[in-house]
Motif scaffolding. Structure first.
Motif, mmCIF file in Angstrom:
data_model
loop_
_atom_site.group_PDB
_atom_site.id
_atom_site.type_symbol
_atom_site.label_atom_id
_atom_site.label_comp_id
_atom_site.label_asym_id
_atom_site.label_seq_id
_atom_site.Cartn_x
_atom_site.Cartn_y
_atom_site.Cartn_z
ATOM 1 N N ASN A 175 0.826 -1.199 0.000
ATOM 2 C CA ASN A 175 0.000 0.000 0.000
ATOM 3 C C ASN A 175 0.863 1.254 0.000
ATOM 4 N N GLY A 176 0.208 2.392 0.015
ATOM 5 C CA GLY A 176 0.927 3.653 -0.036
ATOM 6 C C GLY A 176 1.898 3.837 1.101
ATOM 7 N N ASN A 177 1.539 3.384 2.291
ATOM 8 C CA ASN A 177 2.433 3.521 3.447
ATOM 9 C C ASN A 177 3.722 2.730 3.259
ATOM 10 N N ASP A 178 3.620 1.573 2.620
ATOM 11 C CA ASP A 178 4.822 0.779 2.336
ATOM 12 C C ASP A 178 5.766 1.560 1.416
ATOM 13 N N LEU A 179 5.187 2.234 0.419
ATOM 14 C CA LEU A 179 6.005 2.989 -0.527
ATOM 15 C C LEU A 179 6.586 4.241 0.119
ATOM 16 N N ILE A 180 5.822 4.880 0.984
ATOM 17 C CA ILE A 180 6.326 6.052 1.705
ATOM 18 C C ILE A 180 7.532 5.666 2.558
ATOM 19 N N ALA A 181 7.467 4.482 3.147
ATOM 20 C CA ALA A 181 8.587 4.000 3.970
ATOM 21 C C ALA A 181 9.848 3.811 3.139
ATOM 22 N N LEU A 182 9.680 3.583 1.832
ATOM 23 C CA LEU A 182 10.838 3.438 0.944
ATOM 24 C C LEU A 182 11.378 4.789 0.479
ATOM 25 N N GLY A 183 10.598 5.853 0.703
ATOM 26 C CA GLY A 183 11.032 7.179 0.275
ATOM 27 C C GLY A 183 10.171 7.799 -0.809
ATOM 28 N N TYR A 184 9.114 7.087 -1.241
ATOM 29 C CA TYR A 184 8.208 7.643 -2.243
ATOM 30 C C TYR A 184 7.381 8.774 -1.633
ATOM 31 N N LYS A 185 6.994 9.714 -2.468
ATOM 32 C CA LYS A 185 6.115 10.789 -2.038
ATOM 33 C C LYS A 185 4.706 10.518 -2.565
ATOM 34 N N GLU A 186 3.754 11.196 -1.956
ATOM 35 C CA GLU A 186 2.363 11.021 -2.393
ATOM 36 C C GLU A 186 2.124 11.838 -3.662
ATOM 37 N N ASN A 187 2.618 11.309 -4.765
ATOM 38 C CA ASN A 187 2.439 11.960 -6.055
ATOM 39 C C ASN A 187 2.132 10.900 -7.106
ATOM 40 N N HIS A 188 2.211 11.274 -8.366
ATOM 41 C CA HIS A 188 1.817 10.349 -9.425
ATOM 42 C C HIS A 188 2.738 9.133 -9.530
ATOM 43 N N ALA A 189 3.944 9.260 -9.051
ATOM 44 C CA ALA A 189 4.846 8.097 -9.053
ATOM 45 C C ALA A 189 4.286 6.993 -8.164
ATOM 46 N N MET A 190 3.720 7.384 -7.029
ATOM 47 C CA MET A 190 3.112 6.391 -6.142
ATOM 48 C C MET A 190 1.944 5.703 -6.839
ATOM 49 N N GLY A 191 1.136 6.473 -7.556
ATOM 50 C CA GLY A 191 0.011 5.881 -8.266
ATOM 51 C C GLY A 191 0.452 4.877 -9.304
ATOM 52 N N VAL A 192 1.505 5.198 -10.048
ATOM 53 C CA VAL A 192 2.026 4.278 -11.069
ATOM 54 C C VAL A 192 2.579 3.018 -10.407
ATOM 55 N N ALA A 193 3.258 3.197 -9.287
ATOM 56 C CA ALA A 193 3.831 2.049 -8.572
ATOM 57 C C ALA A 193 2.736 1.101 -8.082
#
Length: 473
Positions: free
Chosen positions: A7-25
């Motif tokens: 989920n988004g929290n998992d990606l945030i923990a990796l350093g992703y931001k809440e932007n379109h990159a997260m959506g693509v991931a």
């Protein structure tokens, strides 16, 4: 581990931001590629650190490309307001934070004029279910919802409530013989009915809408899955209602809940995708993509939405006509109302588009139906025209837990006992629709006493719902 969702929290923990990159991931993650959760997370970490290394990777190239161009992408996005506009929340103590967070985002849209959150609210896609949003000359497909024009319809018959006990088997058979349930379910050609809605000129709006006409014909008079139902029950009027001209007493009544079926869902999907292409919003708001009503796409959606609403009404009409005929009774009163719809209304002296996603219109003296669950009361109500709610009320009790949690945690024996205690016969449905999965309807009604007056109470007694695993709501 391999079956657990990222989920988004998992990606945030990796350093992703809440932007379109997260959506693509997150979109790439749906494919999973046979990798475990840990392996996928490592892939996402590698792409984030060295996106240029993945520009020739058929799976991760879209993500790498977005990461390398994220600043340009962000610069082209529509800017949200810094702070959400103020709005009223009814029954706030019983509304999950996810729904409030979604409403906060909706209140930052540049087209937003006003909003309100009903006491049955819970998290959805885009606008929360139970969210009411007034916008300036803009329509949000996900602010209307997937099941466009989903509605309630009530018929009160000239038969006493005792008829339910005297003719229980007959009434159960009438429901089984005259209803069909489930996402994708339709009538065979020799079973289909005609209705004036099929001659609606709006079917000629464009080729896309025109191609939906046959699907509409096959599903005319059917009901969806999930929380959609057709049920007989007891309608209790504690005093005479002068407007409906119904005397004090208890009557046999029919209550239905369903929407625009596959046609509405197809319209919602098509125009949501189009809105996202035309209206580039930040990631957190992308499901609130809107269409200008003066644009070709906005005008098309508005016409298609109204056609879907008319079609949903026709579906209910077919069910009620069939059941009234089988019952051989006279109709004392008929009341119905949309939710999952948008209206042009006046608010603070200006025309606005009022989205009611899982909310009941409650303008002064307007009647509506607010159901509970398969074993709890529903209410026939009359609106008070409260402006802070944007002339709206709840559309039901609202979910207390997700469908998945309900299926995993609730007991079939507890459901059986509850149905027996309330004298309810259930045809179909799954544990995700058990009354325990919903908020207490009396608490919800108490939270909106300033929005509606209760005219009469409906007690479900013979309930039919989808029994095929459908989740169309």
């Amino acid at each position: 581990m391999k079956n657990k969702r990222i989920n988004g929290n998992d990606l945030i923990a990796l350093g992703y931001k809440e932007n379109h990159a997260m959506g693509v991931a997150l979109k790439i993650n749906k494919k999973r590629l046979g990798l475990t959760k840990e392996e996928m997370l490592q892939k996402f970490k590698d792409v984030l650190e060295t996106p240029e290394s993945f520009l020739v990777d058929s799976t991760f190239e879209p993500l790498a490309n977005v990461l390398l161009n994220i600043e340009k992408i962000d610069d082209e996005l529509i800017t949200l307001n810094d702070k959400p506009n103020e709005y009223t929340v009814y029954g706030a103590e019983n509304i999950e934070e996810g729904a409030k967070d979604q409403m906060n985002v909706a209140m930052t849209l540049p087209v937003t004029v006003a909003g309100a959150l009903m006491p049955d609210a819970h998290q959805g896609y885009g606008l929360p279910i139970g969210g009411v949003l007034a916008t300036k000359n803009a329509i949000i497909p996900y602010g209307v919802g997937v099941d466009i024009g989903c509605r309630m319809a009530l018929s009160v018959f000239d038969l006493p409530a005792t008829y339910l006990d005297l003719e229980h088997h007959k009434l159960k058979k009438i429901l089984i013989d005259n209803t069909k349930f489930g996402a994708g379910h339709s009538f065979l050609k020799h079973e289909r009915s005609d209705h004036a809605v099929l001659d609606n000129s709006l079917f000629e709006t464009n080729a896309f809408i025109r191609e939906l006409k046959d699907k509409a014909w096959t599903q005319l008079g059917t009901s969806g899955g999930g929380n959609h139902f057709v049920e007989f029950g007891v309608m209790e009027f504690k005093e005479k209602d002068e407007v409906l001209n119904i005397e004090k007493g208890s009557y046999l009544a029919l209550l239905t809940h369903s929407g625009s079926r596959g046609m509405g869902a197809t319209i919602a999907d098509h125009y949501t995708k189009l809105a996202k292409e035309l209206c580039k919003l930040p990631f957190k708001a992308q499901n609130l993509a809107y269409l200008d009503l003066d644009s070709e796409a906005g005008h098309e959606y508005w016409l298609a939405m109204n056609l879907a609403g008319d079609y949903a009404s026709a579906c209910h009409e077919m069910i009620h006509v069939k059941i009234k005929s089988a019952l051989g009774a006279e109709l004392l009163a008929k009341v119905e109302n949309h939710h999952n719809f948008a209206w042009k209304e006046q608010f603070n002296g200006e025309e606005v588009i009022v989205h009611r996603k899982g909310a009941t219109p409650a303008s002064k003296d307007v009647m509506g139906i607010i159901p509970g669950s398969m074993a709890t009361p529903g209410f026939l109500v009359r609106g008070k025209g409260e402006e802070t709610s944007i002339n709206s009320a709840s559309h039901g009790a609202g979910r207390l837990m997700s469908r998945t949690k309900a299926i995993k945690s609730l007991s079939k024996s507890d459901l059986s006992s509850l149905l027996a205690d309330n004298g309810v016969t259930l045809i179909g449905a799954g544990m995700d629709e058990a009354p325990m999965a919903y908020k207490d309807i009396h608490t919800v009604m108490a939270a909106q006493k300033d929005l509606v007056d209760i005219v009469a109470t409906f007690l479900p007694k013979i309930v039919r719902m989808a029994d095929d695993g459908s989740r169309e709501d």
